[in-house]
Design a protein around this motif. Structure first.
Motif, PDB file in Angstrom:
ATOM      1  N   GLY A   1      36.334  35.971  49.766  1.00 25.73           N
ATOM      2  CA  GLY A   1      37.560  36.736  49.936  1.00 25.73           C
ATOM      3  C   GLY A   1      37.879  37.407  48.616  1.00 25.73           C
ATOM      4  N   LEU A   2      38.776  38.379  48.656  1.00 23.22           N
ATOM      5  CA  LEU A   2      39.201  39.056  47.431  1.00 23.22           C
ATOM      6  C   LEU A   2      40.708  38.996  47.348  1.00 23.22           C
ATOM      7  N   LEU A   3      41.217  39.450  46.206  1.00 26.41           N
ATOM      8  CA  LEU A   3      42.647  39.360  45.946  1.00 26.41           C
ATOM      9  C   LEU A   3      43.158  40.742  45.553  1.00 26.41           C
ATOM     10  N   TYR A   4      44.326  41.095  46.089  1.00 31.01           N
ATOM     11  CA  TYR A   4      44.946  42.384  45.755  1.00 31.01           C
ATOM     12  C   TYR A   4      46.342  42.130  45.210  1.00 31.01           C
ATOM     13  N   GLU A   5      46.585  42.625  43.995  1.00 29.74           N
ATOM     14  CA  GLU A   5      47.917  42.485  43.391  1.00 29.74           C
ATOM     15  C   GLU A   5      48.687  43.770  43.689  1.00 29.74           C
ATOM     16  N   GLU A   6      49.752  43.614  44.464  1.00 28.14           N
ATOM     17  CA  GLU A   6      50.433  44.793  45.018  1.00 28.14           C
ATOM     18  C   GLU A   6      51.247  45.565  43.982  1.00 28.14           C
ATOM     19  N   THR A   7      51.837  44.883  43.027  1.00 30.78           N
ATOM     20  CA  THR A   7      52.744  45.545  42.075  1.00 30.78           C
ATOM     21  C   THR A   7      51.999  46.530  41.181  1.00 30.78           C
ATOM     22  N   THR A   8      50.853  46.122  40.694  1.00 28.27           N
ATOM     23  CA  THR A   8      50.064  46.991  39.805  1.00 28.27           C
ATOM     24  C   THR A   8      48.965  47.743  40.553  1.00 28.27           C
ATOM     25  N   GLY A   9      48.770  47.449  41.845  1.00 26.54           N
ATOM     26  CA  GLY A   9      47.685  48.087  42.604  1.00 26.54           C
ATOM     27  C   GLY A   9      46.309  47.683  42.092  1.00 26.54           C
ATOM     28  N   THR A  10      46.179  46.401  41.739  1.00 28.20           N
ATOM     29  CA  THR A  10      44.903  45.912  41.195  1.00 28.20           C
ATOM     30  C   THR A  10      44.139  45.123  42.252  1.00 28.20           C
ATOM     31  N   LEU A  11      42.924  45.569  42.543  1.00 25.51           N
ATOM     32  CA  LEU A  11      42.035  44.827  43.438  1.00 25.51           C
ATOM     33  C   LEU A  11      41.037  44.060  42.592  1.00 25.51           C
ATOM     34  N   PHE A  12      40.993  42.750  42.785  1.00 16.66           N
ATOM     35  CA  PHE A  12      40.030  41.899  42.082  1.00 16.66           C
ATOM     36  C   PHE A  12      38.784  41.855  42.961  1.00 16.66           C
ATOM     37  N   THR A  13      37.711  42.497  42.490  1.00 23.77           N
ATOM     38  CA  THR A  13      36.559  42.753  43.354  1.00 23.77           C
ATOM     39  C   THR A  13      35.502  41.669  43.288  1.00 23.77           C
ATOM     40  N   SER A  14      35.673  40.680  42.408  1.00 25.24           N
ATOM     41  CA  SER A  14      34.634  39.663  42.227  1.00 25.24           C
ATOM     42  C   SER A  14      33.300  40.342  41.921  1.00 25.24           C
ATOM     43  N   ASP A  15      32.232  39.961  42.635  1.00 26.32           N
ATOM     44  CA  ASP A  15      30.906  40.503  42.320  1.00 26.32           C
ATOM     45  C   ASP A  15      30.668  41.914  42.864  1.00 26.32           C
ATOM     46  N   LEU A  16      31.561  42.399  43.714  1.00 29.04           N
ATOM     47  CA  LEU A  16      31.408  43.791  44.159  1.00 29.04           C
ATOM     48  C   LEU A  16      31.466  44.694  42.937  1.00 29.04           C
ATOM     49  N   LEU A  17      30.580  45.639  42.847  1.00 30.44           N
ATOM     50  CA  LEU A  17      30.519  46.611  41.737  1.00 30.44           C
ATOM     51  C   LEU A  17      29.982  45.983  40.440  1.00 30.44           C
ATOM     52  N   THR A  18      29.311  44.848  40.577  1.00 36.52           N
ATOM     53  CA  THR A  18      28.642  44.229  39.420  1.00 36.52           C
ATOM     54  C   THR A  18      27.744  45.234  38.711  1.00 36.52           C
ATOM     55  N   HIS A  19      27.827  45.269  37.382  1.00 32.18           N
ATOM     56  CA  HIS A  19      26.841  46.019  36.613  1.00 32.18           C
ATOM     57  C   HIS A  19      26.527  45.283  35.303  1.00 32.18           C
ATOM     58  N   LEU A  20      25.405  45.635  34.737  1.00 35.12           N
ATOM     59  CA  LEU A  20      24.789  44.857  33.655  1.00 35.12           C
ATOM     60  C   LEU A  20      25.310  45.273  32.279  1.00 35.12           C
ATOM     61  N   GLY A  21      24.871  44.528  31.264  1.00 36.62           N
ATOM     62  CA  GLY A  21      25.201  44.884  29.885  1.00 36.62           C
ATOM     63  C   GLY A  21      26.614  44.470  29.514  1.00 36.62           C
ATOM     64  N   ASN A  22      27.069  45.048  28.402  1.00 34.22           N
ATOM     65  CA  ASN A  22      28.395  44.702  27.870  1.00 34.22           C
ATOM     66  C   ASN A  22      29.193  45.980  27.666  1.00 34.22           C
ATOM     67  N   PRO A  23      29.538  46.662  28.775  1.00 37.79           N
ATOM     68  CA  PRO A  23      30.224  47.959  28.659  1.00 37.79           C
ATOM     69  C   PRO A  23      31.701  47.787  28.299  1.00 37.79           C
ATOM     70  N   ALA A  24      32.420  48.909  28.169  1.00 40.18           N
ATOM     71  CA  ALA A  24      33.831  48.885  27.774  1.00 40.18           C
ATOM     72  C   ALA A  24      34.644  48.031  28.748  1.00 40.18           C
ATOM     73  N   PRO A  25      35.718  47.407  28.260  1.00 35.48           N
ATOM     74  CA  PRO A  25      36.530  46.564  29.155  1.00 35.48           C
ATOM     75  C   PRO A  25      37.058  47.330  30.368  1.00 35.48           C
ATOM     76  N   VAL A  26      37.504  48.563  30.133  1.00 33.63           N
ATOM     77  CA  VAL A  26      38.047  49.398  31.207  1.00 33.63           C
ATOM     78  C   VAL A  26      37.479  50.801  31.046  1.00 33.63           C
ATOM     79  N   THR A  27      37.193  51.439  32.177  1.00 35.77           N
ATOM     80  CA  THR A  27      36.713  52.817  32.123  1.00 35.77           C
ATOM     81  C   THR A  27      37.275  53.605  33.296  1.00 35.77           C
TER      82      THR A  27
END
Ligand SMILES: [Fe+2]
Ligand SMILES: [Fe+2]
Length: 244
Positions: free
Chosen positions: A144-170
């Motif tokens: 299951g996933l979690l959606y925070e309604e106030t900030t419109g944040t979807l916690f996607t877990s492993d969906l959209l996983t990508h490798l390396g150590n990229p920027a915290p937010v893009t």
């Protein structure tokens, strides 16, 4: 081992630990803390990460304030350190979907879990999180996933996983590297419901996607999720064709 802390939406913190030896380019393991009146942790991390991740939380708040612990599915990086977190936060309750409680937590959790129904909201005081059942997406029956309604944040877990150590937010492209990672790992079991499950998430129109492995995304989440759903539909169609 060091866990860095970044605020990716108002009072939503990404706790990121980069392990360079995992996979071909190294891999980030990201937990998320929602600092509300009743703070919530999404994902526990592996037991080996607990000292570093819990130390990172103490830079934001007293660990003992933690009230809720939840995660997408039963796997070491999602919930391995559950026992350590519950011991450090005596007022915290673990919560998960009904299936996850039935097949694991009711037996294994150190304290009784609170089961959340699909679509049920937890009011954290200043933040509201909604549980969304997504069986087998990204993987595992209990997912299951979690959606925070106030900030419109979807916690996607492993969906959209990508490798390396990229920027915290893009606000750049995370779909291409995510598709490359899926092709590399093959971590999502494809079914006729995979695309539809992801399109249901797109209809939330999230403004931030909090990704467990890789950068979080800031911007219009719906078109990105729709394209991800198309990608999985296409993979499924091709897998059927290859079976002949
Ligand atoms: Fe996983
Ligand atoms: Fe994961």
């Amino acid at each position: 081992m060091e866990t860095r802390v970044d605020e990716i939406a108002a009072r939503v913190y990404r706790l990121s630990t980069f392990l360079p030896a995992v996979g071909p380019k190294g891999f980030t393991f990201n937990q998320f803390l929602i600092d509300a009146e009743q703070p919530l942790l999404f994902h526990c991390g592996q037991r080996s990460l607990f000292p570093s991740v819990s130390r990172a939380v103490t830079t934001i708040m007293d660990l003992r304030r933690l009230r809720w612990i939840t995660f997408s599915h039963i796997e070491a990086d999602e919930c391995g350190a559950l026992g350590e977190w519950l011991a450090a936060a005596p007022d915290a309750t673990v919560t998960h979907g009904a299936i996850g409680c039935a097949i694991w937590l009711n037996d294994q959790a150190p304290r009784p879990p609170r089961a959340l129904a699909d679509g049920e909201v937890l009011d954290l005081g200043g933040r509201r999180v909604r549980r969304l059942d997504t069986p087998h997406v990204p993987h595992c029956w209990d997912a299951g996933l979690l959606y925070e309604e106030t900030t419109g944040t979807l916690f996607t877990s492993d969906l959209l996983t990508h490798l390396g150590n990229p920027a915290p937010v893009t606000d750049g492209d995370i779909l291409e590297p995510a598709m490359a990672a899926e092709r590399h790992f093959g971590y999502t079991p494809l079914s006729p419901r995979t695309g539809a499950t992801i399109r249901r998430l797109a209809r939330l129109e999230p403004r931030t996607l909090a990704v467990m492995h890789g950068s979080s995304f800031s911007g219009a989440g719906a078109p990105l999720l729709d394209r991800l759903a198309d990608f999985y539909d296409d993979l499924l169609a091709k897998s059927g064709a290859s079976r002949g």
